[in-house]
Scaffold this motif. Structure first.
Motif, PDB file in Angstrom:
ATOM      1  N   PRO A  64      41.754  36.677  45.852  1.00 31.90           N
ATOM      2  CA  PRO A  64      42.612  37.976  45.916  1.00 31.90           C
ATOM      3  C   PRO A  64      43.638  38.138  44.641  1.00 31.90           C
ATOM      4  O   PRO A  64      43.792  39.299  44.521  1.00 31.90           O
ATOM      5  N   GLN A  65      44.091  37.032  44.411  1.00 33.03           N
ATOM      6  CA  GLN A  65      45.317  37.061  43.315  1.00 33.03           C
ATOM      7  C   GLN A  65      44.688  37.586  42.154  1.00 33.03           C
ATOM      8  O   GLN A  65      45.619  37.841  41.155  1.00 33.03           O
ATOM      9  N   ILE A  66      43.595  37.340  41.956  1.00 36.62           N
ATOM     10  CA  ILE A  66      42.847  38.012  40.560  1.00 36.62           C
ATOM     11  C   ILE A  66      42.168  39.374  40.797  1.00 36.62           C
ATOM     12  O   ILE A  66      41.298  39.768  40.113  1.00 36.62           O
ATOM     13  N   GLY A 120      56.105  28.398  45.881  1.00 36.03           N
ATOM     14  CA  GLY A 120      56.223  29.519  45.128  1.00 36.03           C
ATOM     15  C   GLY A 120      54.822  30.346  45.102  1.00 36.03           C
ATOM     16  O   GLY A 120      53.656  29.798  45.660  1.00 36.03           O
ATOM     17  N   CYS A 121      54.649  31.177  44.271  1.00 33.97           N
ATOM     18  CA  CYS A 121      53.399  31.984  44.301  1.00 33.97           C
ATOM     19  C   CYS A 121      53.099  32.567  42.968  1.00 33.97           C
ATOM     20  O   CYS A 121      54.222  33.538  42.593  1.00 33.97           O
ATOM     21  N   LEU A 122      52.262  32.654  42.372  1.00 33.05           N
ATOM     22  CA  LEU A 122      51.905  33.482  41.125  1.00 33.05           C
ATOM     23  C   LEU A 122      52.104  35.069  41.310  1.00 33.05           C
ATOM     24  O   LEU A 122      51.875  35.607  40.561  1.00 33.05           O
ATOM     25  N   GLN A 162      46.784  25.356  52.762  1.00 31.63           N
ATOM     26  CA  GLN A 162      47.246  26.494  53.892  1.00 31.63           C
ATOM     27  C   GLN A 162      47.748  27.679  53.230  1.00 31.63           C
ATOM     28  O   GLN A 162      47.538  28.712  53.644  1.00 31.63           O
ATOM     29  N   HIS A 163      48.592  27.335  52.157  1.00 26.67           N
ATOM     30  CA  HIS A 163      48.922  28.636  51.412  1.00 26.67           C
ATOM     31  C   HIS A 163      47.970  29.483  50.676  1.00 26.67           C
ATOM     32  O   HIS A 163      48.098  30.628  50.789  1.00 26.67           O
ATOM     33  N   GLU A 164      46.838  28.636  50.034  1.00 26.81           N
ATOM     34  CA  GLU A 164      45.948  29.585  49.368  1.00 26.81           C
ATOM     35  C   GLU A 164      44.933  30.489  50.460  1.00 26.81           C
ATOM     36  O   GLU A 164      44.441  31.232  50.229  1.00 26.81           O
ATOM     37  N   ASN A 165      44.773  29.436  51.614  1.00 27.32           N
ATOM     38  CA  ASN A 165      43.863  30.099  52.713  1.00 27.32           C
ATOM     39  C   ASN A 165      44.610  31.287  53.326  1.00 27.32           C
ATOM     40  O   ASN A 165      43.828  32.065  53.564  1.00 27.32           O
ATOM     41  N   ASP A 166      45.953  31.239  53.333  1.00 30.81           N
ATOM     42  CA  ASP A 166      46.514  32.435  53.813  1.00 30.81           C
ATOM     43  C   ASP A 166      46.266  33.729  52.911  1.00 30.81           C
ATOM     44  O   ASP A 166      46.288  34.631  53.483  1.00 30.81           O
ATOM     45  N   HIS A 167      46.208  33.382  51.720  1.00 31.54           N
ATOM     46  CA  HIS A 167      45.827  34.557  50.831  1.00 31.54           C
ATOM     47  C   HIS A 167      44.486  35.338  51.226  1.00 31.54           C
ATOM     48  O   HIS A 167      44.482  36.544  51.048  1.00 31.54           O
ATOM     49  N   LEU A 168      43.613  34.576  51.511  1.00 29.13           N
ATOM     50  CA  LEU A 168      42.165  35.108  52.047  1.00 29.13           C
ATOM     51  C   LEU A 168      42.373  36.026  53.321  1.00 29.13           C
ATOM     52  O   LEU A 168      41.609  36.638  53.570  1.00 29.13           O
TER      53      LEU A 168
HETATM   54 CO    CO Z   1      50.186  32.355  46.499  1.00 31.17          CO
END
Ligand code: CO
Ligand code: QAP
Length: 197
Positions: A64-66, A120-122, A162-168
């Motif tokens: 989702p970040q891209i 942090g987060c890009l 867990q951080h990346e899975n949250d993005h989904l």
């Molecule tokens: Co992030």
């Protein structure tokens, strides 16, 4: 044909820089759809996401970040980044010791404990804060060939998954904080974003 997973190993430094969507992009709020087709398009996408992550630089990047609302993320918590100075005095970076990871259609099971880690987060550049997560998890996922895998993780690997899975699931790490901290950091972020333009 070589398996997709094997292809990836050799190409960590080749790829295309993809645009990174930052808050408040709507795609960051969406629930992502499962990946169903494991083909060359998928391995190219992952290769480009890794390339984009290494050059950001970051340790994790979710689709989702891209701008793609699908359930996958890439990660590397092990690589080295060395600053070198060119003859003209400008800075460059040499990356080494890659350990690229791809998680497709992940499902997390919390096992035990709590861990406090500064994240942090890009998609929220310049903002960092400590978040509480599960210390020990198990993650079931598919690899680039569609094979089912599972692994256990602790420490930074666990936090990052867990951080990346949250993005989904349309969740940015600020949403894991108290209302007070979230509001404060959101204002701070939007202010700095306005300044930079
Ligand atoms: Co992030
Ligand atoms: C998620 O985040 C993460 O603000 C990955 O200006 C981070 O790679 C999980 C980055 C920490 C666990 C611990 C952030 C780069 C990179 C920024 C990242 C920035 C430049 C964030």
């Amino acid at each position: 044909m070589k398996a997709n997973t094997e292809l990836l190993e050799n190409y960590s430094l080749q790829g295309e820089q993809l645009p990174i969507f930052t808050m408040p992009a709507p795609v960051l709020k969406q629930i992502a759809k499962p990946v169903e087709i494991f083909d060359e398009n998928l391995s190219t996408l992952c290769k480009n996401m890794l390339y984009t992550m290494y050059h950001a630089p970051g340790i994790g990047l979710a689709a989702p970040q891209i701008g793609q609302s699908i359930r996958l993320f890439v990660m590397d918590i092990d690589y080295n980044r060395e600053e070198v100075t060119r003859a003209d005095g400008s800075k460059d970076y040499v990356l080494s010791d890659f350990n690229p990871r791809v998680f497709i259609n992940p499902v997390i099971e919390k096992i035990s404990g709590e861990i406090l880690y500064e994240e942090g987060c890009l998609s929220v550049p310049g903002i960092y804060e400590e978040v509480t997560r599960s210390e020990h998890i198990k993650v079931k996922y598919q690899d680039l060939d569609g094979n089912h895998q599972e692994m256990e993780a602790t420490e930074l690997l666990s936090v990052c998954i867990q951080h990346e899975n949250d993005h989904l699931d349309g969740i940015v790490f600020l949403e894991r904080l108290s209302t007070l901290k979230r509001n404060f950091l959101t204002k701070k972020y939007l202010k700095s974003k306005k300044k930079k333009g």
